[in-house]
Design a protein around this motif. Structure first.
Motif, mmCIF file in Angstrom:
data_model
loop_
_atom_site.group_PDB
_atom_site.id
_atom_site.type_symbol
_atom_site.label_atom_id
_atom_site.label_comp_id
_atom_site.label_asym_id
_atom_site.label_seq_id
_atom_site.Cartn_x
_atom_site.Cartn_y
_atom_site.Cartn_z
ATOM 1 N N ARG A 27 0.597 -1.241 0.030
ATOM 2 C CA ARG A 27 0.089 0.172 -0.026
ATOM 3 C C ARG A 27 0.843 1.187 -0.046
ATOM 4 O O ARG A 27 0.246 2.147 0.346
ATOM 5 N N HIS A 30 0.906 6.523 -3.534
ATOM 6 C CA HIS A 30 -0.687 6.618 -4.174
ATOM 7 C C HIS A 30 -0.294 6.891 -5.747
ATOM 8 O O HIS A 30 0.738 7.002 -6.398
ATOM 9 N N LYS A 180 -6.588 12.055 -0.765
ATOM 10 C CA LYS A 180 -5.204 11.291 -0.168
ATOM 11 C C LYS A 180 -4.997 11.008 1.081
ATOM 12 O O LYS A 180 -4.229 10.028 1.358
ATOM 13 N N SER A 187 -6.920 6.729 0.243
ATOM 14 C CA SER A 187 -7.289 6.006 -0.636
ATOM 15 C C SER A 187 -6.111 5.620 -1.346
ATOM 16 O O SER A 187 -5.369 6.495 -1.793
ATOM 17 N N ASP A 188 -5.895 4.211 -1.968
ATOM 18 C CA ASP A 188 -4.657 4.014 -2.696
ATOM 19 C C ASP A 188 -4.734 4.914 -4.151
ATOM 20 O O ASP A 188 -3.622 5.350 -4.524
ATOM 21 N N VAL A 207 -0.145 12.935 -6.167
ATOM 22 C CA VAL A 207 0.173 11.570 -6.057
ATOM 23 C C VAL A 207 1.645 11.212 -5.958
ATOM 24 O O VAL A 207 1.793 10.170 -5.512
#
Length: 394
Positions: A27, A30, A180, A187-188, A207
């Motif tokens: 994970r 992003h 983010k 959220s990924d 990201v």
């Protein structure tokens, strides 16, 4: 027979034919997707080129022809309501996302490498659906109809240790910045319908993985001077700071000292674990993207880097900057590259700088030869940005 969750793997439906079993994925970091389904055809080429240039992870379309000519460096995501029974070129996509979780196992999709489900969360029932789906399929695309981020927090918590990825639809670039950070890791992925090629660049910047570690150097103290009155600032952040966490501050672009937060006991006042008694108003402070700002320029809401003695880094936001007149102390040291560095702090015992191993050093007790921690960049600065040019600071 329902799917059964076993730790972080999924046992597929008996006889379903398509195995959606997965192992946990990292994970870290992003990524951004661009929704080009409703994009004006005249704007599409510019957006695609911007996506390739800024290394956007994927393009979302409902027509496989959009993927023609795309290099393998970008993910091709096909978003459909339901699998078509007739021949359909699903093989042109890297990932097929459907609206019904049962269709994720449809044999009509063929041998597409990845499958996902799009869940629109608008009430308690659809929220429950999202929490179940996120643990069943490798990819879950989420669209929330209400502005609150609480449903997203619940889905992210449900996805923990599941091995799946969440991608959340965002309304604009500002919304992307918020999504983010939900529940710290957010959220990924972020799905944005761009209005221009500029939106692509801004999403890529959001990201982009920020450095989480920096190399600190040992600065050897040469001279300490009482220099009289001046304006110094306390920087109050919106975060609670660790005992070995500080901001990087200095008079010169050639080097900055690691100041200590007010997390250590004081004899006459309570600790303030959100504050740095930073330094004089002319000082540089290091922020994100290797950019410095003068202390006098800082305002509520600005980002700044919090750095620990082991070099780990995080971004925090400023809640307040308080400037007051105080006696000042000039501390001059030598960096490992031989350059002279300086910081001017309030001349008081309760102001501290961090040293090797997280040692806490009261500035009024420093003497020549003492070692402090700091950052020694290789570039000079112009309007806060690093630049390779001759620069003599004294």
């Amino acid at each position: 027979m329902d799917s059964t969750i076993v730790t972080d793997q999924i046992v597929p439906l008996a006889g379903a034919g398509t195995d959606l079993r997965r192992t946990p994925v990292s994970r870290e970091g992003h990524f951004g997707w661009l929704d080009v389904r409703a994009l004006d055809e005249a704007l599409l080429p510019a957006v695609v080129q911007a996506a390739l240039h800024h290394r956007i992870d994927g393009l979302v379309a409902d027509d496989p022809r959009v993927f023609d000519g795309l290099p393998p460096t970008i993910r091709r995501i096909l978003l459909v309501d339901a699998p078509a029974v007739d021949d359909f070129p699903y093989e042109d996509a890297d990932l097929v996302v459907v609206a019904d979780r049962a269709d994720a196992r449809s044999p009509h999709i063929g041998h597409t490498p990845d499958r996902g489900v799009h869940v629109v969360v608008s009430d308690a029932a659809s929220l429950q659906e999202a929490c179940e789906v996120v643990r069943e399929v490798p990819w879950t695309l989420l669209t929330f109809t209400d502005p609150t981020k609480i449903p997203l927090e619940i889905v992210i918590a449900a996805a923990e240790n599941s091995g799946g990825r969440t991608v959340t639809t965002v309304t604009d670039v500002e919304d992307a910045e918020i999504v983010k950070l939900v529940l710290e890791h957010g959220s990924d992925g972020l799905l944005l319908a761009p209005r221009s090629a500029d939106d692509v660049a801004r999403l890529a910047n959001i990201v982009e993985h920020q450095p989480e570690h920096m190399e600190l150097s040992v600065l050897v103290v040469d001279k300490i001077e009482h220099i009289g009155m001046g304006d110094r600032a306390c920087i109050d952040t919106c975060s609670l700071l660790e005992k070995d966490e500080g901001c990087l501050i200095g008079s010169f672009s050639t080097g900055m000292f690691l100041s200590c937060s007010e997390t250590h006991p004081l004899p006459y006042m309570p600790t303030r674990p959100f504050r740095w008694n930073a330094g004089a108003v002319h000082s540089y402070v290091l922020g994100p993207e290797n950019r410095t700002r003068y202390v006098s320029e800082l305002q509520a809401g600005f980002p700044i880097l919090a750095v620990r003695s082991d070099g780990s880094v995080r971004e925090v936001r400023i809640g307040r900057v308080k400037i007051e007149k105080r006696p000042l102390l000039s501390i001059t040291a030598t960096a490992p590259n031989g350059k002279t560095v300086n910081v001017i702090t309030q001349d008081d015992w309760h102001v501290r700088l961090l040293g090797p191993g997280g040692s806490v050093n009261n500035v009024t007790e420093l003497s020549a030869g003492d070692e402090l921690l700091g950052y020694v960049p290789s570039e000079a600065r112009h309007v806060g940005l690093p630049i390779t040019e001759f620069c003599d600071e004294r």
